[in-house]
Design a protein around this motif. Structure first.
Motif, PDB file in Angstrom:
ATOM      1  N   ILE A 124       0.845  -1.187   0.000  1.00 19.53           N
ATOM      2  CA  ILE A 124       0.000   0.000   0.000  1.00 19.53           C
ATOM      3  C   ILE A 124       0.884   1.241   0.000  1.00 19.53           C
ATOM      4  CG2 ILE A 124      -1.782   1.284   1.219  1.00 19.53           C
ATOM      5  CD1 ILE A 124      -2.608  -1.385   2.500  1.00 19.53           C
ATOM      6  N   VAL A 125       0.723   2.083  -1.013  1.00 18.90           N
ATOM      7  CA  VAL A 125       1.486   3.331  -1.108  1.00 18.90           C
ATOM      8  C   VAL A 125       0.488   4.487  -1.069  1.00 18.90           C
ATOM      9  CG1 VAL A 125       3.078   4.684  -2.511  1.00 18.90           C
ATOM     10  CG2 VAL A 125       3.230   2.192  -2.510  1.00 18.90           C
ATOM     11  N   PRO A 126       0.430   5.224   0.048  1.00 23.18           N
ATOM     12  CA  PRO A 126      -0.518   6.339   0.155  1.00 23.18           C
ATOM     13  C   PRO A 126      -0.179   7.459  -0.827  1.00 23.18           C
ATOM     14  CG  PRO A 126       0.387   5.754   2.301  1.00 23.18           C
ATOM     15  CD  PRO A 126       1.168   5.015   1.278  1.00 23.18           C
ATOM     16  N   VAL A 143       0.361   3.249  14.818  1.00 20.76           N
ATOM     17  CA  VAL A 143       1.729   3.414  14.339  1.00 20.76           C
ATOM     18  C   VAL A 143       1.669   3.719  12.850  1.00 20.76           C
ATOM     19  CG1 VAL A 143       3.947   2.256  14.024  1.00 20.76           C
ATOM     20  CG2 VAL A 143       2.586   1.803  16.055  1.00 20.76           C
ATOM     21  N   VAL A 144       2.404   4.742  12.429  1.00 23.68           N
ATOM     22  CA  VAL A 144       2.445   5.145  11.021  1.00 23.68           C
ATOM     23  C   VAL A 144       3.317   4.158  10.259  1.00 23.68           C
ATOM     24  CG1 VAL A 144       3.128   6.954   9.417  1.00 23.68           C
ATOM     25  CG2 VAL A 144       2.106   7.567  11.604  1.00 23.68           C
ATOM     26  N   LEU A 145       2.749   3.557   9.196  1.00 24.06           N
ATOM     27  CA  LEU A 145       3.479   2.580   8.391  1.00 24.06           C
ATOM     28  C   LEU A 145       3.976   3.172   7.082  1.00 24.06           C
ATOM     29  CD1 LEU A 145       1.174  -0.525   8.878  1.00 24.06           C
ATOM     30  CD2 LEU A 145       3.243   0.068  10.125  1.00 24.06           C
ATOM     31  N   ALA A 146       3.236   4.138   6.527  1.00 22.34           N
ATOM     32  CA  ALA A 146       3.637   4.771   5.270  1.00 22.34           C
ATOM     33  C   ALA A 146       2.956   6.130   5.166  1.00 22.34           C
ATOM     34  CB  ALA A 146       3.246   3.898   4.082  1.00 22.34           C
ATOM     35  N   VAL A 147       3.605   7.049   4.464  1.00 25.41           N
ATOM     36  CA  VAL A 147       3.041   8.387   4.262  1.00 25.41           C
ATOM     37  C   VAL A 147       3.139   8.761   2.792  1.00 25.41           C
ATOM     38  CG1 VAL A 147       3.558   9.207   6.589  1.00 25.41           C
ATOM     39  CG2 VAL A 147       5.227   9.537   4.795  1.00 25.41           C
ATOM     40  N   GLY A 148       2.211   9.617   2.371  1.00 21.41           N
ATOM     41  CA  GLY A 148       2.248  10.135   1.008  1.00 21.41           C
ATOM     42  C   GLY A 148       3.250  11.270   0.893  1.00 21.41           C
ATOM     43  N   ILE A 179       3.077  20.737   0.210  1.00 21.36           N
ATOM     44  CA  ILE A 179       2.967  20.856   1.663  1.00 21.36           C
ATOM     45  C   ILE A 179       3.200  19.460   2.233  1.00 21.36           C
ATOM     46  CG2 ILE A 179       1.484  21.458   3.600  1.00 21.36           C
ATOM     47  CD1 ILE A 179      -0.093  23.238   1.621  1.00 21.36           C
ATOM     48  N   PRO A 180       4.368  19.222   2.883  1.00 27.06           N
ATOM     49  CA  PRO A 180       4.666  17.871   3.380  1.00 27.06           C
ATOM     50  C   PRO A 180       3.765  17.484   4.550  1.00 27.06           C
ATOM     51  CG  PRO A 180       6.353  19.416   4.076  1.00 27.06           C
ATOM     52  CD  PRO A 180       5.419  20.174   3.172  1.00 27.06           C
ATOM     53  N   VAL A 181       3.638  16.168   4.768  1.00 30.78           N
ATOM     54  CA  VAL A 181       2.844  15.676   5.896  1.00 30.78           C
ATOM     55  C   VAL A 181       3.601  15.916   7.194  1.00 30.78           C
ATOM     56  CG1 VAL A 181       1.549  13.961   4.580  1.00 30.78           C
ATOM     57  CG2 VAL A 181       3.732  13.355   5.574  1.00 30.78           C
ATOM     58  N   ASN A 182       2.882  15.931   8.319  1.00 26.49           N
ATOM     59  CA  ASN A 182       3.459  16.270   9.616  1.00 26.49           C
ATOM     60  C   ASN A 182       4.024  15.083  10.385  1.00 26.49           C
ATOM     61  OD1 ASN A 182       2.857  19.091   9.536  1.00 26.49           O
ATOM     62  ND2 ASN A 182       0.713  18.547   9.835  1.00 26.49           N
ATOM     63  N   VAL A 183       3.842  13.875   9.894  1.00 29.68           N
ATOM     64  CA  VAL A 183       4.330  12.689  10.594  1.00 29.68           C
ATOM     65  C   VAL A 183       5.269  11.902   9.683  1.00 29.68           C
ATOM     66  CG1 VAL A 183       2.323  12.480  12.103  1.00 29.68           C
ATOM     67  CG2 VAL A 183       2.329  11.323   9.916  1.00 29.68           C
TER      68      VAL A 183
END
Length: 101
Positions: A8-10, A44-49, A60-64
């Motif tokens: 899964i790739v957000p 728990v964060v596994l992946a971010v866009g 605008i980058p994500v905060n986590v």
């Protein structure tokens, strides 16, 4: 990270989170029935866009970041199930807080 989570790739400002499972036993080893277990709003964060792109083309980058422990809203997100594992996709703005270790 499991193989299912790697598939899964957000996109954009979405974040893939796996909720922390509630405690199934007490400290003395007594099993707690599922109905009596408290649902935790922690994950728990596994992946971010890559982040949100504005009309001007600015990112605008994500905060986590991957590996962060976050506080989640009680309701919301999009449930995703691959095999036996369950994940949730949230937008960056839906995440309530980042938890310090």
């Amino acid at each position: 990270m499991s193989a299912a989570a790697k598939r899964i790739v957000p996109l954009l400002d979405r974040i893939l989170v796996q909720r922390v499972k509630p405690v199934e036993r007490t400290a003395s080893g007594i099993f707690i029935p599922e109905k009596a277990q408290q649902a935790l709003n922690e994950g728990v964060v596994l992946a971010v866009g890559n982040g949100l792109v504005t009309k001007d083309g600015k990112n605008i980058p994500v905060n986590v970041a991957v590996g962060d422990r976050v506080l989640l809203p009680e309701y919301g997100g999009s449930a995703v199930k691959l095999g036996e594992e369950e994940f949730t996709l949230f937008r960056d703005s839906e995440i309530l807080a980042k938890l310090n270790p």
